[in-house]
Scaffold this motif. Structure first.
Motif, PDB file in Angstrom:
ATOM      1  N   UNK A 246       0.333  -1.243   0.260  1.00  0.00           N
ATOM      2  CA  UNK A 246      -0.012   0.154  -0.035  1.00  0.00           C
ATOM      3  C   UNK A 246       0.906   1.153  -0.137  1.00  0.00           C
ATOM      4  N   UNK A 247       0.555   2.129  -1.245  1.00  0.00           N
ATOM      5  CA  UNK A 247       1.464   3.428  -0.775  1.00  0.00           C
ATOM      6  C   UNK A 247       0.473   4.353  -1.484  1.00  0.00           C
ATOM      7  N   UNK A 248       1.478   5.916  -1.938  1.00  0.00           N
ATOM      8  CA  UNK A 248       0.051   6.977  -2.511  1.00  0.00           C
ATOM      9  C   UNK A 248       1.556   7.198  -3.596  1.00  0.00           C
ATOM     10  N   UNK A 249       1.695   7.314  -4.389  1.00  0.00           N
ATOM     11  CA  UNK A 249       2.182   8.004  -5.641  1.00  0.00           C
ATOM     12  C   UNK A 249       2.641   9.554  -5.735  1.00  0.00           C
ATOM     13  N   UNK A 250       3.841   9.046  -4.829  1.00  0.00           N
ATOM     14  CA  UNK A 250       3.798  11.582  -4.400  1.00  0.00           C
ATOM     15  C   UNK A 250       5.081  11.812  -4.934  1.00  0.00           C
ATOM     16  N   UNK A 251       5.562  11.364  -5.775  1.00  0.00           N
ATOM     17  CA  UNK A 251       7.066  12.015  -6.278  1.00  0.00           C
ATOM     18  C   UNK A 251       6.929  11.841  -7.902  1.00  0.00           C
ATOM     19  N   UNK A 252       7.467  13.202  -7.999  1.00  0.00           N
ATOM     20  CA  UNK A 252       7.143  12.890  -9.419  1.00  0.00           C
ATOM     21  C   UNK A 252       9.117  13.413 -10.331  1.00  0.00           C
ATOM     22  N   UNK A 253       9.170  13.202 -11.422  1.00  0.00           N
ATOM     23  CA  UNK A 253      11.045  13.162 -11.995  1.00  0.00           C
ATOM     24  C   UNK A 253      11.390  14.855 -13.076  1.00  0.00           C
ATOM     25  N   UNK A 254      11.914  14.860 -12.406  1.00  0.00           N
ATOM     26  CA  UNK A 254      12.153  16.631 -12.878  1.00  0.00           C
ATOM     27  C   UNK A 254      13.962  16.422 -13.268  1.00  0.00           C
TER      28      UNK A 254
ATOM     29  N   UNK B  14      -0.431  20.671  -4.764  1.00  0.00           N
ATOM     30  CA  UNK B  14      -1.587  21.135  -5.495  1.00  0.00           C
ATOM     31  C   UNK B  14      -1.254  19.978  -6.716  1.00  0.00           C
ATOM     32  N   UNK B  15       0.626  20.287  -7.282  1.00  0.00           N
ATOM     33  CA  UNK B  15       0.676  19.965  -7.970  1.00  0.00           C
ATOM     34  C   UNK B  15       0.311  18.341  -8.071  1.00  0.00           C
ATOM     35  N   UNK B  16       0.236  16.942  -7.071  1.00  0.00           N
ATOM     36  CA  UNK B  16       0.046  16.010  -6.735  1.00  0.00           C
ATOM     37  C   UNK B  16      -1.910  16.355  -7.573  1.00  0.00           C
ATOM     38  N   UNK B  17      -2.000  16.659  -6.335  1.00  0.00           N
ATOM     39  CA  UNK B  17      -4.089  17.236  -7.051  1.00  0.00           C
ATOM     40  C   UNK B  17      -4.310  17.452  -8.264  1.00  0.00           C
TER      41      UNK B  17
ATOM     42  N   UNK C 210      -5.830   8.977  -8.779  1.00  0.00           N
ATOM     43  CA  UNK C 210      -5.365  10.123  -8.209  1.00  0.00           C
ATOM     44  C   UNK C 210      -4.289   9.505  -7.814  1.00  0.00           C
ATOM     45  N   UNK C 211      -3.133  10.245  -7.616  1.00  0.00           N
ATOM     46  CA  UNK C 211      -1.515   9.713  -7.385  1.00  0.00           C
ATOM     47  C   UNK C 211      -2.009   8.987  -5.382  1.00  0.00           C
ATOM     48  N   UNK C 212      -2.345  10.451  -4.893  1.00  0.00           N
ATOM     49  CA  UNK C 212      -2.675  10.483  -3.620  1.00  0.00           C
ATOM     50  C   UNK C 212      -3.947   9.397  -3.172  1.00  0.00           C
ATOM     51  N   UNK C 213      -4.719   8.588  -4.500  1.00  0.00           N
ATOM     52  CA  UNK C 213      -5.193   7.583  -3.917  1.00  0.00           C
ATOM     53  C   UNK C 213      -3.838   6.185  -3.968  1.00  0.00           C
ATOM     54  N   UNK C 214      -4.644   5.667  -2.160  1.00  0.00           N
ATOM     55  CA  UNK C 214      -3.589   5.285  -1.964  1.00  0.00           C
ATOM     56  C   UNK C 214      -4.343   3.841  -2.620  1.00  0.00           C
ATOM     57  N   UNK C 215      -3.125   2.868  -3.298  1.00  0.00           N
ATOM     58  CA  UNK C 215      -3.225   1.013  -3.892  1.00  0.00           C
ATOM     59  C   UNK C 215      -2.599   0.442  -3.774  1.00  0.00           C
ATOM     60  N   UNK C 216      -3.044  -0.970  -4.007  1.00  0.00           N
ATOM     61  CA  UNK C 216      -1.594  -2.077  -3.814  1.00  0.00           C
ATOM     62  C   UNK C 216      -1.844  -2.755  -5.052  1.00  0.00           C
ATOM     63  N   UNK C 217      -0.728  -3.649  -4.870  1.00  0.00           N
ATOM     64  CA  UNK C 217      -1.352  -5.096  -5.862  1.00  0.00           C
ATOM     65  C   UNK C 217      -1.061  -6.169  -5.188  1.00  0.00           C
ATOM     66  N   UNK C 218      -1.615  -7.233  -5.427  1.00  0.00           N
ATOM     67  CA  UNK C 218      -0.789  -8.829  -4.944  1.00  0.00           C
ATOM     68  C   UNK C 218      -0.277  -9.588  -5.880  1.00  0.00           C
TER      69      UNK C 218
END
Length: 239
Positions: free
Chosen positions: A104-112, A138-141, A198-206
């Protein structure tokens, strides 16, 4: 009337499933393009459990024209009426029987492209020549992930699990994430369908328990401009 009618439900839940965005011939063309490309270099990761390509359109530029379908353009027009740009593209292949799981995680990072001391941006990471940063909220949102499914995907072959509405909680501390997952749901998506997230959505996969692969093209789009001194590493104009 908009074709997809994403509407307020996507804003509330943080995800949506579109059963058909790609045709069978479009899927075949995308897979052929990926399979025929040279698979080498630091942006390619291949093992028994996963095959992934970072900076997908940089590594396989021919995919750009194949992904630029009328349906995807119409979808992006609904999501970003004033236009948007691509900020990240990744190919994920979870082979049959893969033991690869994603916690479980959120996508919090962007590549620059480069690091710059800009207020509100941090922490920073640098790995294998890539620079990533956690941006202003605001970038993630104002970013939307479009996951294009090239295979039928369900709970047996690694479909994403998500916690509806969790994107509205901001950044969830890692030590508290487990307490938010009781309402998780599995996002089954047919081949040719798309999952919006949305990147801030908690998500995971089995792990996969199936003999079917799960191949996905992960695209992130934003209408957000980064402040002076920062630039999206993979930015490409789109809609």
């Amino acid at each position: 009337m908009p074709k997809f009618q994403i509407g307020s439900q996507f804003q509330e839940s943080g995800f949506a499933i579109l059963p058909q965005l790609l045709t069978e011939s479009e899927i075949a063309a995308l897979l052929r393009c990926i399979e025929e490309s040279p698979a080498g270099g630091p942006n390619f990761r291949r093992s028994q459990d996963v095959f992934a390509i970072r900076n997908l359109l940089g590594e396989i530029p021919a995919l750009g024209a194949l992904l630029d379908t009328a349906a995807l353009r119409e979808l992006l027009g609904e999501l970003f009426p004033s236009g948007c740009h691509l900020t990240k593209a990744i190919y994920f292949d979870k082979p049959a029987g893969s033991n690869w799981l994603v916690a479980w995680h959120q996508d919090l990072m962007i590549n620059v492209k480069h690091r710059a001391d800009v207020p509100g941006f941090g922490p920073w990471t640098a790995k294998a020549g890539w620079v990533a940063v956690q941006p202003l909220m605001e970038v993630l949102e104002n970013t939307v992930t479009v996951r294009l499914h090239l295979d039928d995907c369900d709970a047996t072959n690694g479909a994403l699990k998500v916690v509806p509405g969790s994107h509205r909680r901001g950044v969830v501390p890692a030590e508290t994430i487990a307490g938010h997952t009781a309402t998780a749901t599995v996002c089954a998506v047919p081949a040719g369908g798309a999952m919006l997230m949305k990147p801030l959505l908690l998500h995971a996969s089995n792990r996969s328990t199936s003999d079917r692969p799960r191949r996905v093209i992960h695209l992130e789009f934003s209408a957000q401009e980064l402040p002076a001194g920062l630039a999206w590493r993979e930015r490409q104009a789109w809609a």
